[in-house]
Design a protein around this motif. Structure first.
Motif, PDB file in Angstrom:
ATOM      1  N   CYS A 131      64.850  98.155 -22.609  1.00  0.00           N
ATOM      2  CA  CYS A 131      63.342  97.910 -21.679  1.00  0.00           C
ATOM      3  C   CYS A 131      63.348  98.754 -20.725  1.00  0.00           C
ATOM      4  O   CYS A 131      64.484  99.092 -20.021  1.00  0.00           O
ATOM      5  CB  CYS A 131      63.328  96.502 -21.413  1.00  0.00           C
ATOM      6  SG  CYS A 131      64.178  95.873 -20.436  1.00  0.00           S
ATOM      7  N   SER A 132      61.409  99.616 -20.800  1.00  0.00           N
ATOM      8  CA  SER A 132      61.066 100.402 -19.905  1.00  0.00           C
ATOM      9  C   SER A 132      61.117  99.557 -17.981  1.00  0.00           C
ATOM     10  O   SER A 132      61.362 100.652 -17.423  1.00  0.00           O
ATOM     11  CB  SER A 132      59.930 101.482 -20.028  1.00  0.00           C
ATOM     12  OG  SER A 132      59.090 100.025 -19.937  1.00  0.00           O
ATOM     13  N   ASN A 133      61.068  98.646 -18.560  1.00  0.00           N
ATOM     14  CA  ASN A 133      60.770  98.002 -17.452  1.00  0.00           C
ATOM     15  C   ASN A 133      61.556  96.289 -16.740  1.00  0.00           C
ATOM     16  O   ASN A 133      60.776  95.559 -17.780  1.00  0.00           O
ATOM     17  CB  ASN A 133      59.560  97.836 -16.223  1.00  0.00           C
ATOM     18  CG  ASN A 133      58.981  97.636 -14.875  1.00  0.00           C
ATOM     19  OD1 ASN A 133      59.668  97.353 -14.080  1.00  0.00           O
ATOM     20  ND2 ASN A 133      57.699  97.623 -14.837  1.00  0.00           N
ATOM     21  N   ARG A 134      62.372  96.091 -16.387  1.00  0.00           N
ATOM     22  CA  ARG A 134      63.005  94.100 -15.900  1.00  0.00           C
ATOM     23  C   ARG A 134      62.759  93.984 -14.510  1.00  0.00           C
ATOM     24  O   ARG A 134      63.287  95.230 -13.795  1.00  0.00           O
ATOM     25  CB  ARG A 134      64.130  94.365 -16.853  1.00  0.00           C
ATOM     26  CG  ARG A 134      65.074  95.091 -16.369  1.00  0.00           C
ATOM     27  CD  ARG A 134      65.763  94.646 -17.306  1.00  0.00           C
ATOM     28  NE  ARG A 134      67.645  95.161 -16.943  1.00  0.00           N
ATOM     29  CZ  ARG A 134      68.204  94.901 -15.573  1.00  0.00           C
ATOM     30  NH1 ARG A 134      68.096  93.209 -15.196  1.00  0.00           N
ATOM     31  NH2 ARG A 134      69.171  95.615 -15.171  1.00  0.00           N
ATOM     32  N   ILE A 162      55.027  85.906 -25.204  1.00  0.00           N
ATOM     33  CA  ILE A 162      55.694  87.860 -25.551  1.00  0.00           C
ATOM     34  C   ILE A 162      54.471  89.051 -26.032  1.00  0.00           C
ATOM     35  O   ILE A 162      53.382  87.590 -26.419  1.00  0.00           O
ATOM     36  CB  ILE A 162      56.606  87.056 -26.784  1.00  0.00           C
ATOM     37  CG1 ILE A 162      57.443  87.451 -26.372  1.00  0.00           C
ATOM     38  CG2 ILE A 162      57.157  88.835 -27.417  1.00  0.00           C
ATOM     39  CD1 ILE A 162      59.075  86.609 -27.598  1.00  0.00           C
ATOM     40  N   ARG A 163      54.172  89.549 -25.948  1.00  0.00           N
ATOM     41  CA  ARG A 163      53.141  90.138 -26.354  1.00  0.00           C
ATOM     42  C   ARG A 163      53.598  91.058 -27.222  1.00  0.00           C
ATOM     43  O   ARG A 163      54.080  92.222 -26.217  1.00  0.00           O
ATOM     44  CB  ARG A 163      52.389  90.740 -24.917  1.00  0.00           C
ATOM     45  CG  ARG A 163      50.767  91.571 -25.434  1.00  0.00           C
ATOM     46  CD  ARG A 163      49.704  91.864 -24.591  1.00  0.00           C
ATOM     47  NE  ARG A 163      50.880  92.384 -23.177  1.00  0.00           N
ATOM     48  CZ  ARG A 163      50.664  92.178 -21.751  1.00  0.00           C
ATOM     49  NH1 ARG A 163      49.998  91.642 -21.622  1.00  0.00           N
ATOM     50  NH2 ARG A 163      51.442  92.937 -20.737  1.00  0.00           N
ATOM     51  N   THR A 164      52.924  91.459 -28.530  1.00  0.00           N
ATOM     52  CA  THR A 164      53.593  93.091 -29.124  1.00  0.00           C
ATOM     53  C   THR A 164      52.479  93.778 -28.512  1.00  0.00           C
ATOM     54  O   THR A 164      50.845  93.976 -28.338  1.00  0.00           O
ATOM     55  CB  THR A 164      53.389  92.236 -29.937  1.00  0.00           C
ATOM     56  OG1 THR A 164      51.752  92.631 -30.797  1.00  0.00           O
ATOM     57  CG2 THR A 164      53.586  91.447 -30.358  1.00  0.00           C
ATOM     58  N   ASP A 165      52.792  95.236 -28.313  1.00  0.00           N
ATOM     59  CA  ASP A 165      51.933  96.481 -28.278  1.00  0.00           C
ATOM     60  C   ASP A 165      51.273  96.736 -29.657  1.00  0.00           C
ATOM     61  O   ASP A 165      50.573  97.416 -29.382  1.00  0.00           O
ATOM     62  CB  ASP A 165      53.045  97.627 -28.170  1.00  0.00           C
ATOM     63  CG  ASP A 165      53.905  97.472 -26.869  1.00  0.00           C
ATOM     64  OD1 ASP A 165      53.294  96.573 -25.948  1.00  0.00           O
ATOM     65  OD2 ASP A 165      54.573  98.561 -26.555  1.00  0.00           O
ATOM     66  N   ALA A 166      51.603  96.791 -31.106  1.00  0.00           N
ATOM     67  CA  ALA A 166      51.132  96.788 -31.933  1.00  0.00           C
ATOM     68  C   ALA A 166      49.791  96.038 -32.352  1.00  0.00           C
ATOM     69  O   ALA A 166      48.747  97.084 -32.423  1.00  0.00           O
ATOM     70  CB  ALA A 166      51.728  96.069 -33.021  1.00  0.00           C
ATOM     71  N   GLY A 173      61.074  94.254 -34.828  1.00  0.00           N
ATOM     72  CA  GLY A 173      60.840  95.775 -35.435  1.00  0.00           C
ATOM     73  C   GLY A 173      59.465  96.080 -34.460  1.00  0.00           C
ATOM     74  O   GLY A 173      59.570  97.348 -33.950  1.00  0.00           O
ATOM     75  N   LEU A 174      59.093  95.805 -33.733  1.00  0.00           N
ATOM     76  CA  LEU A 174      57.394  95.579 -32.476  1.00  0.00           C
ATOM     77  C   LEU A 174      57.773  96.360 -31.395  1.00  0.00           C
ATOM     78  O   LEU A 174      59.240  94.723 -30.654  1.00  0.00           O
ATOM     79  CB  LEU A 174      56.854  94.385 -33.359  1.00  0.00           C
ATOM     80  CG  LEU A 174      56.132  94.126 -34.104  1.00  0.00           C
ATOM     81  CD1 LEU A 174      55.080  93.010 -33.896  1.00  0.00           C
ATOM     82  CD2 LEU A 174      55.536  95.607 -34.639  1.00  0.00           C
ATOM     83  N   ALA A 175      57.379  96.728 -30.742  1.00  0.00           N
ATOM     84  CA  ALA A 175      58.391  96.650 -29.117  1.00  0.00           C
ATOM     85  C   ALA A 175      57.789  95.436 -28.565  1.00  0.00           C
ATOM     86  O   ALA A 175      56.106  95.479 -29.226  1.00  0.00           O
ATOM     87  CB  ALA A 175      57.704  97.943 -28.137  1.00  0.00           C
ATOM     88  N   MET A 176      57.806  94.700 -27.664  1.00  0.00           N
ATOM     89  CA  MET A 176      57.011  93.824 -27.174  1.00  0.00           C
ATOM     90  C   MET A 176      56.963  93.639 -25.319  1.00  0.00           C
ATOM     91  O   MET A 176      58.206  94.292 -24.785  1.00  0.00           O
ATOM     92  CB  MET A 176      57.439  92.467 -27.393  1.00  0.00           C
ATOM     93  CG  MET A 176      58.875  92.415 -26.969  1.00  0.00           C
ATOM     94  SD  MET A 176      59.833  90.703 -28.054  1.00  0.00           S
ATOM     95  CE  MET A 176      59.753  91.635 -29.836  1.00  0.00           C
TER      96      MET A 176
END
Length: 144
Positions: A30-33, A71-75, A120-123
């Motif tokens: 993850c990019s930010n945690r 959880i929120r998906t980027d898609a 497979g989705l970024a979240m």
């Protein structure tokens, strides 16, 4: 001998059918945690997504998560809500529950179960948007 062969064949079919039900991913990025929490694993089942985490005590006396976590998906930005919390109390609008921590350097392992998220989705895993003390994880990706 035939009964042993049948037993092994049936057992093999059962194991193969069960293994297709679950997918476990322990390579999570993850990019930010939060500095005091880490995602250890994400499990996808037929009906839910389970996120296993570790909380590293940073001097707090207690810990909990909000029952409003999602959880929120980027898609598509769809929200998948928290269903259960295992080994971590939840705090809500009507009741506040906390787990008391034993020591300042305690590691606490727990799992959060959410509505089923497509693989497979970024979240983003969000406890409280904009709250720096919350367990918010952004741009979470599994090595699927």
């Amino acid at each position: 001998m035939k009964s042993i062969f049948r037993f092994v064949a049936v057992l093999t079919c059962v194991v193969l059918s069960i293994s297709s039900v679950r997918a476990q991913y322990s390579s999570v990025m993850c990019s930010n945690r939060p500095f005091n929490a880490r995602i250890q694993q994400i499990d996808y089942t037929d009906s839910t997504t389970i996120v296993t985490m570790t909380f590293y005590n940073d001097g707090r006396k207690y810990v909990n998560v909000s029952e409003d976590m999602y959880i929120r998906t980027d898609a598509d930005g769809k929200l998948y809500y928290l269903l259960n919390s295992y080994n971590m109390p939840t705090s809500g609008h009507d009741e506040s529950r906390h787990m008391l921590l034993d020591s300042p350097d305690q590691e606490h392992h727990f799992a959060l179960e959410f509505q089923r998220v497509p693989k497979g989705l970024a979240m983003d895993i969000v406890e409280s948007e904009g709250n720096e003390q919350a367990m918010n994880f952004y741009d979470v990706k599994c090595d699927t």
